[in-house]
Design a protein around this motif. Structure first.
Motif, short mmCIF file in Angstrom:
data_model
loop_
_atom_site.label_atom_id
_atom_site.label_comp_id
_atom_site.label_asym_id
_atom_site.label_seq_id
_atom_site.Cartn_x
_atom_site.Cartn_y
_atom_site.Cartn_z
N ILE A 1 0.83 -1.20 0.00
CA ILE A 1 0.00 0.00 0.00
C ILE A 1 0.86 1.25 0.00
CG2 ILE A 1 -1.80 1.26 1.26
CD1 ILE A 1 -2.78 -1.38 0.24
N LEU A 2 1.98 1.17 0.72
CA LEU A 2 2.86 2.34 0.87
C LEU A 2 4.26 1.86 1.17
CD1 LEU A 2 2.94 5.52 1.11
CD2 LEU A 2 2.69 5.17 3.58
N ASP A 3 5.25 2.52 0.58
CA ASP A 3 6.66 2.24 0.84
C ASP A 3 7.31 3.59 1.11
OD1 ASP A 3 9.29 1.46 0.89
OD2 ASP A 3 9.18 0.22 -0.91
N GLU A 4 7.53 3.88 2.41
CA GLU A 4 7.89 5.24 2.83
C GLU A 4 9.23 5.28 3.55
OE1 GLU A 4 6.91 9.41 3.46
OE2 GLU A 4 6.20 7.85 2.10
N TYR A 5 10.12 6.18 3.12
CA TYR A 5 11.37 6.40 3.83
C TYR A 5 11.11 7.30 5.03
CZ TYR A 5 14.13 4.08 0.28
OH TYR A 5 14.66 3.13 -0.55
N ILE A 6 11.73 6.98 6.17
CA ILE A 6 11.52 7.70 7.42
C ILE A 6 12.69 8.65 7.64
CG2 ILE A 6 11.09 7.49 9.89
CD1 ILE A 6 8.92 6.26 8.09
N ASN A 7 12.46 9.92 7.42
CA ASN A 7 13.53 10.91 7.51
C ASN A 7 13.61 11.52 8.90
OD1 ASN A 7 14.37 10.70 4.75
ND2 ASN A 7 12.51 11.82 4.18
N LEU A 8 13.79 10.66 9.89
CA LEU A 8 14.02 11.10 11.25
C LEU A 8 15.49 10.88 11.59
CD1 LEU A 8 10.85 9.62 13.01
CD2 LEU A 8 11.33 12.04 12.61
N PRO A 9 16.08 11.80 12.34
CA PRO A 9 17.53 11.70 12.59
C PRO A 9 17.91 10.48 13.40
CG PRO A 9 16.54 13.39 13.98
CD PRO A 9 15.48 12.96 13.03
N ARG A 10 19.09 9.99 13.17
CA ARG A 10 19.71 8.94 13.97
C ARG A 10 20.97 9.51 14.60
NH1 ARG A 10 17.38 3.96 13.26
NH2 ARG A 10 16.35 3.48 11.28
N GLN B 1 11.99 9.26 23.26
CA GLN B 1 11.96 10.70 22.97
C GLN B 1 11.58 11.04 21.53
OE1 GLN B 1 12.23 12.94 25.39
NE2 GLN B 1 12.44 11.19 26.79
N ILE B 2 11.88 10.14 20.59
CA ILE B 2 11.64 10.45 19.18
C ILE B 2 10.16 10.67 18.90
CG2 ILE B 2 11.35 8.05 18.39
CD1 ILE B 2 13.44 10.69 16.56
N ARG B 3 9.29 10.10 19.74
CA ARG B 3 7.85 10.22 19.55
C ARG B 3 7.33 11.65 19.72
NH1 ARG B 3 8.77 5.08 21.23
NH2 ARG B 3 7.26 3.46 20.65
N PHE B 4 8.11 12.50 20.37
CA PHE B 4 7.66 13.85 20.65
C PHE B 4 8.08 14.86 19.57
CE2 PHE B 4 8.10 11.76 24.82
CZ PHE B 4 6.77 11.80 25.21
N ARG B 5 8.78 14.39 18.57
CA ARG B 5 9.16 15.29 17.48
C ARG B 5 7.95 15.52 16.56
NH1 ARG B 5 14.90 15.78 16.67
NH2 ARG B 5 14.40 16.57 14.60
N VAL C 1 4.51 11.64 10.12
CA VAL C 1 4.71 10.33 9.50
C VAL C 1 3.66 9.34 10.02
CG1 VAL C 1 6.30 8.39 9.25
CG2 VAL C 1 7.18 10.72 9.18
N HIS C 2 3.38 9.43 11.31
CA HIS C 2 2.39 8.54 11.92
C HIS C 2 1.03 8.70 11.24
CE1 HIS C 2 -0.38 6.84 14.88
NE2 HIS C 2 0.65 6.23 15.45
N HIS C 3 0.63 9.94 11.01
CA HIS C 3 -0.67 10.21 10.37
C HIS C 3 -0.70 9.61 8.96
CE1 HIS C 3 -4.35 12.37 9.43
NE2 HIS C 3 -3.78 12.82 8.33
N TYR C 4 0.38 9.78 8.23
CA TYR C 4 0.48 9.29 6.86
C TYR C 4 0.38 7.76 6.82
CZ TYR C 4 2.24 9.54 2.02
OH TYR C 4 2.37 9.48 0.66
N LEU C 5 1.13 7.10 7.72
CA LEU C 5 1.13 5.64 7.76
C LEU C 5 -0.19 5.09 8.28
CD1 LEU C 5 4.74 4.93 9.12
CD2 LEU C 5 3.92 4.67 6.78
N TRP C 6 -0.79 5.80 9.24
CA TRP C 6 -2.08 5.37 9.78
C TRP C 6 -3.13 5.32 8.69
CZ3 TRP C 6 -4.01 3.10 13.94
CH2 TRP C 6 -5.40 3.16 14.15
N ASN C 7 -3.17 6.33 7.84
CA ASN C 7 -4.12 6.35 6.74
C ASN C 7 -3.90 5.18 5.79
OD1 ASN C 7 -5.43 8.65 7.64
ND2 ASN C 7 -4.18 10.05 6.41
N ALA C 8 -2.62 4.86 5.53
CA ALA C 8 -2.31 3.73 4.66
C ALA C 8 -2.76 2.42 5.30
CB ALA C 8 -0.81 3.69 4.37
#
Length: 260
Positions: A216-225, A231-235, A241-248
């Motif tokens: 349905i979707l193949d998405e690159y995750i552009n969050l820093p490493r 903590q990453i959840r609060f960015r 990204v969560h909203h986009y993937l949730w819809n998919a």
């Protein structure tokens, strides 16, 4: 980066009595060497079946899977697999469970002890070497299973919802452990989960599967490493990204409901 896993037009059906059940239909996917790719999708979409096929444990009905340009028709030594359920031997303590794959390969005792000791330290089980599986918590069992998978230094790690049965705090701890172990290792990870947040926290790339393995979707995750699982959840980018993937994922579930 070079492609390490190539899935080409893969279909898989199972026969139950006089009925044939199609689980995967014409799936195509490429995984780059050294990447961390997460597959997410509703129950019954074929995630685990596809991972089993990539591991060489389940033959495809049609199509081919290639590992490093060679057909993947049997399990390979350079590919490790961590399943949903714990498969530690109850009669072996932690140390001997982790060492088991090394014993099978004929590695000498001194070398086995060195490798096992280093892994026990890495996964946070120091002091529990002589404990048996029945004496360990759920999180410790997962750590021991992870160490056993890593004992033979596989180049590629296949992981099927390895943290799904753990509570939220333990999941965060083990997600961070996995990220730390993977970071800078050059290893490829193909990780299956039903949890969108876990997928975003871990992955360079998230693949959302729908009915019979349709992408349905193949998405690159552009969050820093490096990433901190808590903590990453609060960015703000995480929420986007969560909203986009949730819809998919909702699209994938709708497909299943329509076909039911």
């Amino acid at each position: 980066m070079a492609t390490i896993i190539r899935i080409e037009q893969v279909s898989k059906s199972f026969v139950h009595g006089d009925q044939e059940l199609a689980v995967l239909t014409n799936v195509n996917l490429q995984i780059e060497q050294g990447s961390f790719v997460v597959m997410v999708g509703p129950s019954g979409c074929g995630k685990s079946t596809l991972l089993n096929a990539v591991a060489g444990l389940v033959p495809t009905t049609s199509g081919m899977i290639y590992y490093n340009n060679s057909p993947m028709i049997n399990p390979r030594l350079e590919v490790g697999y961590l399943t949903q359920k714990d498969t530690l031997m109850p009669w072996r303590n932690v140390e001997h469970n982790i060492a088991m794959p090394l014993e099978i390969r004929g590695i000498q005792k001194n070398e086995r002890q060195q490798i096992t000791g280093e892994l026990i330290q890495k996964v946070g089980l120091k002091g529990f070497e002589k404990h048996y599986p029945r004496e360990l918590s759920g999180g410790m069992l997962r750590r021991a299973s992870l160490a056993r998978m890593l004992s033979t230094a596989p180049d590629t790690l296949l992981m099927d919802e390895p943290f799904g049965a753990l509570d939220a705090q333990l999941r965060l701890e083990l997600q961070n452990e996995l990220l730390n172990l993977w970071s800078g290792s050059g290893k490829t990870v193909l990780f299956v989960t039903h949890d969108i947040e876990e997928a975003i926290v871990l992955g360079d790339r998230v693949v959302v599967l729908g009915l019979r393995g349709r992408i349905i979707l193949d998405e690159y995750i552009n969050l820093p490493r490096p990433r901190d699982a808590a903590q990453i959840r609060f960015r703000p980018e995480f929420a986007q990204v969560h909203h986009y993937l949730w819809n998919a994922l909702m699209d994938a579930r709708t497909q299943q409901e329509v076909s039911a």
